[in-house]
Every structure is written in structure tokens, then in C-alpha cells.
Design a protein around this motif. Structure first.
Motif, mmCIF file in Angstrom:
data_model
loop_
_atom_site.group_PDB
_atom_site.id
_atom_site.type_symbol
_atom_site.label_atom_id
_atom_site.label_comp_id
_atom_site.label_asym_id
_atom_site.label_seq_id
_atom_site.Cartn_x
_atom_site.Cartn_y
_atom_site.Cartn_z
ATOM 1 N N ALA A 97 13.488 0.475 -2.889
ATOM 2 C CA ALA A 97 13.812 -0.733 -4.465
ATOM 3 C C ALA A 97 12.946 -0.861 -5.424
ATOM 4 C CB ALA A 97 15.114 -1.115 -3.779
ATOM 5 N N ILE A 98 12.753 -1.177 -5.519
ATOM 6 C CA ILE A 98 11.271 -1.157 -6.378
ATOM 7 C C ILE A 98 10.746 -0.222 -6.468
ATOM 8 C CG2 ILE A 98 8.780 -2.366 -6.803
ATOM 9 C CD1 ILE A 98 9.171 -4.307 -4.127
ATOM 10 N N LEU A 99 10.813 0.867 -6.408
ATOM 11 C CA LEU A 99 9.713 2.080 -6.921
ATOM 12 C C LEU A 99 10.586 2.823 -8.014
ATOM 13 C CD1 LEU A 99 8.317 4.965 -7.000
ATOM 14 C CD2 LEU A 99 9.582 6.306 -5.077
ATOM 15 N N GLU A 100 12.290 2.720 -7.090
ATOM 16 C CA GLU A 100 13.476 3.071 -8.770
ATOM 17 C C GLU A 100 13.708 2.750 -9.929
ATOM 18 O OE1 GLU A 100 17.470 5.331 -8.445
ATOM 19 O OE2 GLU A 100 15.538 5.895 -7.538
ATOM 20 N N VAL A 101 12.802 1.098 -9.581
ATOM 21 C CA VAL A 101 12.949 0.201 -10.502
ATOM 22 C C VAL A 101 11.517 0.464 -11.094
ATOM 23 C CG1 VAL A 101 12.710 -2.182 -11.661
ATOM 24 C CG2 VAL A 101 14.343 -1.718 -9.847
ATOM 25 N N MET B 142 0.846 -1.105 0.065
ATOM 26 C CA MET B 142 -0.108 0.206 -0.102
ATOM 27 C C MET B 142 1.135 1.756 0.015
ATOM 28 S SD MET B 142 -3.086 -1.483 2.566
ATOM 29 C CE MET B 142 -3.641 0.581 2.752
ATOM 30 N N GLY B 143 1.560 1.117 0.699
ATOM 31 C CA GLY B 143 3.358 2.089 0.647
ATOM 32 C C GLY B 143 3.640 2.509 -0.833
ATOM 33 N N LEU B 144 3.616 1.169 -1.368
ATOM 34 C CA LEU B 144 4.832 1.050 -2.744
ATOM 35 C C LEU B 144 3.245 1.954 -3.318
ATOM 36 C CD1 LEU B 144 6.474 1.074 -4.727
ATOM 37 C CD2 LEU B 144 5.799 -1.411 -4.796
ATOM 38 N N ALA B 145 1.668 1.493 -3.526
ATOM 39 C CA ALA B 145 1.112 1.936 -4.248
ATOM 40 C C ALA B 145 1.131 2.999 -3.918
ATOM 41 C CB ALA B 145 -0.547 0.962 -4.231
ATOM 42 N N ALA B 146 0.885 4.072 -3.104
ATOM 43 C CA ALA B 146 0.933 5.571 -2.828
ATOM 44 C C ALA B 146 1.804 6.307 -3.086
ATOM 45 C CB ALA B 146 0.846 5.642 -0.816
ATOM 46 N N MET B 147 2.688 5.676 -2.932
ATOM 47 C CA MET B 147 4.173 6.424 -3.745
ATOM 48 C C MET B 147 3.670 6.612 -5.463
ATOM 49 S SD MET B 147 8.347 5.343 -1.837
ATOM 50 C CE MET B 147 7.742 3.788 -2.140
ATOM 51 N N VAL B 148 4.054 5.533 -5.884
ATOM 52 C CA VAL B 148 3.902 5.420 -7.133
ATOM 53 C C VAL B 148 2.263 6.374 -8.064
ATOM 54 C CG1 VAL B 148 2.129 4.080 -9.326
ATOM 55 C CG2 VAL B 148 4.444 2.776 -7.545
ATOM 56 N N MET B 149 1.378 6.728 -7.009
ATOM 57 C CA MET B 149 0.250 7.348 -7.476
ATOM 58 C C MET B 149 0.408 8.642 -7.520
ATOM 59 S SD MET B 149 -2.741 4.869 -6.333
ATOM 60 C CE MET B 149 -2.743 4.626 -4.436
ATOM 61 N N GLY B 150 0.884 8.537 -5.794
ATOM 62 C CA GLY B 150 1.352 10.142 -5.514
ATOM 63 C C GLY B 150 2.233 10.535 -6.442
#
Length: 456
Positions: free
Chosen positions: A447-451, A256-264
Motif C-alpha cells: 500500500a505504501i508503494l502504491e502511494v 527493507m522489503g519496501l526499499a527493495a521494491m522502490v529500488m527494483g
């Protein structure tokens, strides 16, 4: 949420010094300053701080120790090591060593879980250093705070219903579509293992499903384990092992935090987020050792240990994710103690058969100070998850290579995706470190966000 400013008005300057630089700087100072530094024993060790008095009793500036290269190699977020020792106030720094990652570490270190006991300390605010995007850093710190809050909240207040509400709030914040499948509808819509794991609990099991982004954009699906509390089921855990099981939904919180970064941050992907939200409880309908479940994919699974429930709920969610043939599926779960025995609490293992993805994750891990280490999908161990009486065994006997056999189990449910990566996270910081207060941890997501940013 911790604050990062763009204006240095009223900010106390920070002067970064390693031991060699301290000696050179002292030569240029007056006798009173040299005496003050000596009297306070400041030697510029990593994380050391020393406030220099100003006129009227205020602080003129703060010396911040950068330590030796060897000391810095031992950990990350070096500015946060000092930030945690400073009094409340606003601080500014112009040193080129204070990168965006260091600024983020400062914000991550300012996190406080104050739902049940308001924090007494006022925040230590930072002025965004040169080259730092304050909006980006704020989005990432906010996402980490969301995940940590979810993990830190006890199961009484963070059961499947509360996790669902947090999920719907996330969707509403970012204008995403969301749906929820609960209770008996899990059977009619073919999620039998999610239903079986959560059947004994007072709150119904459910599957949470979020979609966001352009239909034509590359498809990325995140799957997070949402076991809100894990008693172990009929294979009940001992008390010492059950004490931290409020964090067994750490995979869901991290996804959910990763999704928040992707969308934000507005990444151009077609995001899907799947969270099977359950409690592994004990009552009459609880699954039993020896039961055989038929999964959404049609594979049968012998339940040889009801405490290996996370892979069961993930399997149904992964099968659903795979049906869309996305470009990438990522699963995140607090799945095995074996991963912690192998790598400890700080370094989550990840598994993938995609060499380009593995290389990208390894580089990203270093670039954003989000430790990861690759373990293999070791195909020769496949026989260990094949019990004979069913297609799969959820808990192979012997206890060896437990993180790998769990990952192999999950891989059986992903066949059509362009690439798949599984992360076996711990989701917890046992003792406070720079940028990481004790409690819920936000691991692997940066790290996933960076990729994802690099790929899409």
C-alpha cells in the motif's frame, strides 16, 4: 523465488467459474464431462478446483471455483485460494477477473521458508495474465520473500550482525550507499537510546543507514524497528509472549522489503532507509525500570518498562531522519499488543496528521489488497506520556490506548518532515490463508508503494 512466465507454452488452462456460470457451462458440455463434474462434487465454491482428464492420462484443463460475491468479500487473493490446491505444474488463465493483484497473490502463496527443511513440493507456476507486468509482479513477490525470510529466521541466525549483512546485501544488489554505526560509536555519534537498549546483548547494537537515488529527487525516509529478539529486558516477558519474538524485527524486514521494491522498480525518489538493529537482552548493563535516558533529540525519557524498548530505538532513528527535513518519513514497527487487540493480526493501524496522505493510504490499501486502518494521533492523550520526572514516559500506566500513546511518543521526534506516517504492524500470519502462508507477513508495504508511485 516463485516464477511467473510470459509464455503459455505447455501451460494447463484454468477456467474460472462462479456457481451461476458453472450451470451455464455444463449445458454446453458432453455427458461424460457433466458426469465427471457431478461425481466429484464440484460446485464452483471459492477455491474449489477440479482437473478435467485429457488424452493419455494428462490434465486437459482445471475448473476453478470463483464462489459467490459474499464468499469473495471475506478475503483476498481468490486465485491463490485455488492455486494452493493444484498439483505442481504451469498454469495459464485468460479470464479478465484475474488481475495483476490476483497474479501477485498466486506468487505470494507459493512462498516457502526452506532454510532449515527443504521444501518437498514443486512450485505451481503461473503464466502472466493479460494486463499483468511480469517484471513488476516479480519484484514485489521477491521483496515480500525477502521480508518473510528475515522474519522467519530464528534469532540465533538473525541477530543484529546477520540483519546488518542482509542490509548490506540489499544495498549492494541495488547499488546503494550504506554505512553502519556500531557499539560505542553510537554514543560518540549521539544515538544514546539505541545503545542503551542493545547494551546488554552479546552482539553490539547498531544503526544501519542506506541511501539511494538522485540527490535532487523528493526525499523519502523509511525507519524500521530492528529488535532481533525481545526478552522484555528486566521486565522479562512470560514464555508464551516470548515465543514469537524473533519477529520483533518485522518492521525492519518490512522496511527493507519496501526499499527493495522502490529500488527494483526505479522510483524517482531520494530514498533513505534507517534500521536500528539491537537485541533486548538481560545482563549486567541492561537498562532498568526507572532509568532516565537522554535521546538524540535531547528529550529525556523515563524507562518505566524495559519491554517498551522499540519506541526508544525508533526515536533516535526518527530524530536523525527528521534532521534532513525529508518530504515524507514512514516508520514501521511491530510495536504494540494493543494494536492487535484493537484490529487483530490482519489489519495494521496507521497514524498520520496529513489528511491527503491518510486518504491516499486508504485508497491504496483497497486497490492492492493490503489492509490498513487509520487510528488517530489523539492529542488529548499526550499527558499520558508525560511522567513529570522526565519529558517522556516510554510505558504509561493504565494500559489503555496503548497503540495511540506509542504513536504519540514517536511523533514527538518528528517535527521538520513534510509528512509522517507510522505503521504498527503485526508481521505474522497465525494460520495460513490464500496468498499468505503461516509465518512472517509482509504488511503495509504494498500500500505504501502504491502511494509512493502515485506521488513521485
Amino acid at each position: 523465488m516463485p516464477i511467473i512466465h510470459t509464455s503459455d507454452t505447455a501451460a494447463i488452462p484454468l477456467l474460472i467459474l462462479d456457481p451461476g456460470e458453472l450451470s451455464e457451462w455444463l449445458v454446453t458440455q458432453d455427458a461424460a464431462t457433466r458426469a465427471w463434474v457431478a461425481a466429484n462434487g464440484f460446485e464452483a465454491g471459492l477455491g474449489e478446483t477440479l482437473a478435467l482428464p485429457g488424452e493419455g492420462g494428462g490434465i486437459a484443463r482445471v475448473l476453478v471455483g470463483w464462489g459467490s460475491a459474499g464468499a469473495r468479500a471475506r478475503d483476498r487473493f481468490h486465485l491463490a485460494a485455488a492455486g494452493g490446491r493444484l498439483p505442481a505444474g504451469r498454469y495459464g488463465v485468460t479470464d479478465a477477473r484475474v488481475t495483476e493483484a490476483e497474479a501477485l497473490g498466486w506468487l505470494l502463496g507459493e512462498y516457502r521458508f526452506d532454510r532449515y527443511k527443504p521444501a518437498k513440493a514443486k512450485p505451481r507456476e503461473l503464466v502472466c495474465p493479460a494486463g499483468c507486468d511480469p517484471r513488476r509482479v516479480g519484484v514485489i513477490a521477491g521483496a515480500a520473500g525477502l521480508a518473510r525470510d528475515l522474519i522467519n529466521t530464528p534469532a540465533r541466525d538473525m541477530g543484529p550482525s546477520a540483519l546488518e549483512q542482509a542490509f548490506l546485501d540489499l544495498a549492494d544488489t541495488h547499488g546503494a550507499e550504506a554505512r553502519v554505526i556500531r557499539g560505542a560509536d553510537l554514543d560518540t555519534q549521539n544515538f544514546p537510546m539505541i545503545r542503551a537498549v542493545g547494551l546488554a546483548a552479546a552482539e553490539e547494537p547498531r544503526l544501519l543507514d542506506l541511501r539511494w537515488g538522485r540527490d535532487a529527487a523528493p526525499k523519502v525516509t523509511l525507519v524500521g524497528k530492528g529488535v532481533c529478539f525481545d526478552t522484555g529486558g528486566l521486565n522479562i516477558k512470560p514464555g508464551a509472549s516470548m515465543g514469537l519474538m524473533k519477529k520483533d524485527m518485522g518492521g525492519a524486514a518490512t522496511a527493507m522489503g519496501l526499499a527493495a521494491m522502490v529500488m527494483g522498480l526505479g522510483l524517482d525518489i531520494r530514498l533513505r532507509l534507517l534500521v536500528p538493529a539491537v537485541e533486548n537482552a538481560i545482563s549486567g548493563p541492561a537498562m532498568r525500570p526507572g532509568d532516565i535516558l537522554t535521546s538524540r533529540k535531547g528529550l529525556t525519557v523515563e524507562v518505566n518498562n524495559t519491554d517498551a524498548e522499540g519506541r526508544l530505538v525508533l526515536a533516535d532513528a526518527l530524530a536523525l531522519a527528521d534532521e534532513e527535513e525529508p518530504d515524507l518519513i514512514v516508520s514501521l514497527a511491530t510495536l504494540t499488543g494493543a494494536a492487535r487487540v484493537a484490529l487483530g493480526p490482519d489489519v495494521p493501524p496507521f497514524f498520520t496528521d496529513d489528511e491527503a496522505l491518510a486518504d491516499a493510504l486508504a485508497r491504496a490499501s483497497e486497490a492492492v489488497a493490503d489492509p490498513l486502518w487509520r487510528l488517530p494521533f489523539w492529542t488529548p492523550y499526550e499527558s499520558q506520556i508525560e511522567p513529570g520526572i522526565a519529558d517522556l514516559d516510554n510505558a504509561p500506566a493504565g494500559g489503555m490506548a496503548g497503540a495511540i500513546t506509542a504513536a504519540l511518543f514517536l511523533r514527538r521526534f518528528v517535527e521538520r518532515a513534510g509528512a509522517y506516517a507510522h505503521f504498527d504492524i503485526y508481521g505474522w500470519v497465525p494460520a495460513a490463508k490464500p496468498g499468505r502462508p503461516k509465518g512472517g507477513a509482509f504488511q503495509a508495504a504494498r500500500a505504501i508503494l502504491e502511494v509512493l508511485e502515485d506521488r513521485y
